[in-house]
Design a protein around this motif. Sequence first.
Motif, short mmCIF file in Angstrom:
data_model
loop_
_atom_site.label_atom_id
_atom_site.label_comp_id
_atom_site.label_asym_id
_atom_site.label_seq_id
_atom_site.Cartn_x
_atom_site.Cartn_y
_atom_site.Cartn_z
N ASN A 80 0.84 -1.19 0.00
CA ASN A 80 0.00 0.00 0.00
C ASN A 80 0.88 1.25 0.00
OD1 ASN A 80 -1.83 2.04 0.29
ND2 ASN A 80 -2.87 1.15 2.08
N ILE A 258 7.72 -1.12 -8.95
CA ILE A 258 7.07 -2.43 -8.97
C ILE A 258 5.57 -2.30 -9.23
CG2 ILE A 258 6.58 -4.52 -7.66
CD1 ILE A 258 9.45 -4.43 -7.85
N ARG A 259 4.92 -1.38 -8.52
CA ARG A 259 3.46 -1.31 -8.61
C ARG A 259 2.97 -0.41 -9.75
NH1 ARG A 259 0.34 -2.09 -4.39
NH2 ARG A 259 -1.18 -2.26 -6.07
N LYS A 261 2.17 3.38 -11.54
CA LYS A 261 1.50 4.58 -11.05
C LYS A 261 0.20 4.22 -10.35
CE LYS A 261 3.07 7.59 -14.68
NZ LYS A 261 2.61 8.45 -15.75
N ASP A 262 -0.45 3.18 -10.85
CA ASP A 262 -1.72 2.79 -10.25
C ASP A 262 -1.40 1.98 -9.00
OD1 ASP A 262 -3.99 0.13 -11.06
OD2 ASP A 262 -4.20 1.75 -9.60
N LEU A 266 -3.16 -3.40 -2.05
CA LEU A 266 -3.35 -4.74 -2.56
C LEU A 266 -4.57 -5.45 -1.99
CD1 LEU A 266 0.27 -6.12 -3.03
CD2 LEU A 266 -1.41 -5.56 -4.77
#
Lengths: 283, 827
Positions: A80, A258-259, A261-262, A266
Amino acid sequence: MSSLFERENVDVAWCPGCGNFGILKLIREVLEELEVDKKNSVIVSGIGQAAKTPYYIDVNMFGVLHGRALPVATAVKLANPNLCVVAEGGDGDMYGEGGNHFIHTIRRNVGIVHIVHNNMVYGLTKGQASPTSQRGFVTKVQVGGVVNEPFNPLAVALSLKAGFVSRVNIGDTVHAKEILKAAFRHNGYALVDILQPCPTFNNTNTYHWFKENSYVLDDTHDSSDFNAALQKAFEFSPMPLGIIYQDKSSRDIFERSIRGKDAKPLHAVSHDVSKIQDLFNSY
Amino acid sequence: MTIDELKKYNGQNGARAYIAYESVVYDVTDSPLWKNGDHMGAHVAGLDLTAELSDAPHSDEVFKEFAVVGKLERSEQISSAVQTPKTQEHQKESHELFKSKLKTWYKTYHPHPAAVHFPIALHLFSTGMDILFLIMPNEAYNAGVFYSFFIATVMGFVAMVPGILSWWINYNFLIHKVFVIKLIVATITLLLGVVAIYIYYENPHIVYEYSFEGILYHAIVIVTGLNVIILGYYGGKITWGYGRYQTLYEDSKKVLNIAKHESAVSYHDASQSISILIGGAAGTGISTLEKILSDAFKESGFYIFSTKEYMSRVRGGSNTTLIRISDAPVEAPCWSVDISIALDLPALEHMKERWHENTLVFADETFAEKKANIVLVAMKESAKKFGSPKYANTYIAGVLFGLLKIDKSSLLQSIAEHFKEDNTNKDVAESGYAEGVKLENLTLPKLPKSDLEGVKKLHLMDGTTACGFGFLAGGCNMITAYPMSPSTGVLNFMADMSKHLNIAVEQSEDEIASLSMVLGGWYSGARAMTTTSGGGFALMGEALSLSGMTETPAVIYLAQRPGPATGLPTRSEQGDLNMSLYSGHGPFPRIVLAPGSLKECIDYGYLAFEMADKYQTPVIILSDQYLADSNSMIKDVDFSSYEQRSYIVQSTKDYVRYEDTKNGISPRTVPGFGDGLICAVGDEHDERGQITEDYKMREKMVAKRARKNDELTAEAIAPEIVGDGDIAIIGWGSTFGVICESIKHLNNPRLAHVHFAWVHPLGKEQLKSLERFKYKIVVENNADGAFANQLKLHDVKIDNQILQSNGFNFFVDQLSVMIEKSLKEFS
């Protein structure tokens, strides 16, 4: 005195005169003044007297194992990225047991504030040398005095190109607050090594000793100059305090890389089952 | 361009924005919907978005307006996971084809959203007007109310039809709270509409009167206005994600109904199989040869099982791969093989002990001599003729097919798929085939009958892949792991899947970090897992203990290999059961699962996540090199049957993490989800999560964790039992296939197969089914009989044990002999 971030009904376990009291107050004030949302903040700490600090702060916390706050904090942030995540502990926890994680967390440039209480001794376990203890420091285990080269967190962090490297002395709370705020504002990994005394087990590195053996960096030091920072990192008598190095340019931050921009938390992410079905059917 | 080249065109820092769809690369830079390479906050440019389209609220017509700037070269990995439409159409039945066409049509024209806003707007208007009417009754307002209400009701019927259509084609009539509510509320609204219209027509003056009908009329008009708000709300929920639905512990029924294997192994004595063993040095293309042959045999209609043994090196040494083809599903290898292909001299030596008297051995004339059963094939020379020694494998594949007189079209198709860039392979295979056909005076093993229809419906994959799909079904969205044989396959699989699904992947610096990150992930709301083998798991002990004390879920995929220490790093054993049971200091609940077939890999992979979340406990799912690397076939799996549950609650201000509840499970929340704060702590703690040394609180918490253990033990899944006999052959995990077939082979009605996939905790109910057996023999691929010891701990009498610890799992022919020998000791 009560503040927004003071947790109620807690039994503070530190010795009178412990430097942790100052750090506790400092963190609470910084969180309040920066208007940090406590529901979206997490402090992860390991084991040690320093690691007890978040128990007394009214935020989310995760008390993990000795040396393991950094990987846990990394994953908390990854799952998060909207959370404000702090990893906190002592010099033994962070530079000794957790040494490997120290190295790789910096390599990742995880967006956390890394607060290390550096009192140059192991307090909770009653007085052994810590990675930052100076040569000659005598303890019940290091009976002839410490012979190993002290760990140099600033130099190690810089060698891994950490984007925010700082050191403060809790004896100077005004300066410490200014630097800690800057660390929270920094975009990416931020190290704040806080010098503090342990009145019970370290009679060498006292408030007085820290004051005599440190100085505050002023405008003559350009914190964006990497080479200058490296030089400062190897100064010990006296030790420089302040932001040794800060890279304000935009660089890859772990959780964003890793994640993407969005960065939905999780727990709100679930897979499109029809996609899994299609992938399976392709076999 | 390649995927890597495409990445540069992400629309940032002055670069143009390109996206790929179905191998075509489009330039979307000038589109207002792709500013800075960002699309609706959901996608970024520089990627292949083929797989994302099914998620989109639009179809592929949107690409028409963009300039084509190139073609995307796909790497083998991606093309195996994501199909091009051609292959999809080839495999789907016409019903599925119709459905997917309808789906595309639906996404282009959106009939339900197009129509439903009319009744929503009209009902709201009607309600608003009615309120005005009630304040100031007059004919104008009345007319406004009625006519809008009338059209609203009619349009409601019109909109409901495509709504139900959408429920069918997009969600397969999924029974979920959202759809049930919408159906009920919509039906009520329409019925009420009809009633109100009827009332009005009977007596339009009713609207001015305080009679029952009058009040009912106005009530309906207002209520239907509220109903459409509810319908709109849930409609929005469907479109913008509902994700996992919240499950409360009190009403969560059993998570998964694990079905018995439907005669997965129906191989019997009348069945025919041929075992082909191929041997060569590492790095000489054996695994490619295995894939080519497996796919070709599958296309030819044979049931396949394949397994491999390999050395711990990247080049050289001697590895073998075994392919077994049959006319019925097989899930186990044979030690003695019918055909043996040696690609070099060490392989010839290495495979000698696998030959029986009729084994056909193929070797190259350069390193072998013509002996009794050795057939010399000019592999190397033929390869050289075609231009490179690397063609030797394709050549021998052709020879094999020619020898067995199998139609070469399936081989050629397989070769074309695997060697897209090099057409020479086709010619090499043809040449080999011609050679194979010519081979005479050989006692050929009997070719099994092919079953094209039956085999077509199956999917060929290994345990690694099946476990991976299980974890996806379980909602895994984070994986943090350190590479270690033989577990790395799952890390690779999930990393590959992260290109299509939202999964955070990170390689950790060591195994301590691996599991620590898993815990941080779950704390923050992820469904996280790690992969490892025995040695790595050994490093995770303390973190496992932390999981237990803080009641933070964890899923650990442990693929076993022979130990101790480095052991045989690339071989197989069931040697880590004890460590899985006892690692991590201090007592705390944990679950240990051990799937034994592809279907179980999926079911238990899913179950691992559900159980971890529900009981806030670590779950260790055991596999081994044999199961991970062996390929067999699995029927269709319906992934929508795996319920997407979530056990996370939204917190209130007074939330405490370790509430002492009746069943021991304290409701779990995550940071930022509600008004509460979470204190999760590794020290002994009170309900708030504050450190305590109070002995009464300690007793309370110990008891709470024990109650949790009792709860989850009650969910233990009973072993699967096949056979009515009184002698139980008990196995766990990967020995499923080989024990099953061995028993069939022995054809002794007294033998029954008892297979455990839920290995810990063992519950009384779960073990009840063992009471009927007179004799119990436990088969384990290890030297310490750890599972037999567990059964003994639970007062189950064990009469004999069959153990093996040599780096191999059992072979059907050898195990049958071992079981027979063991039986002699009773009767």
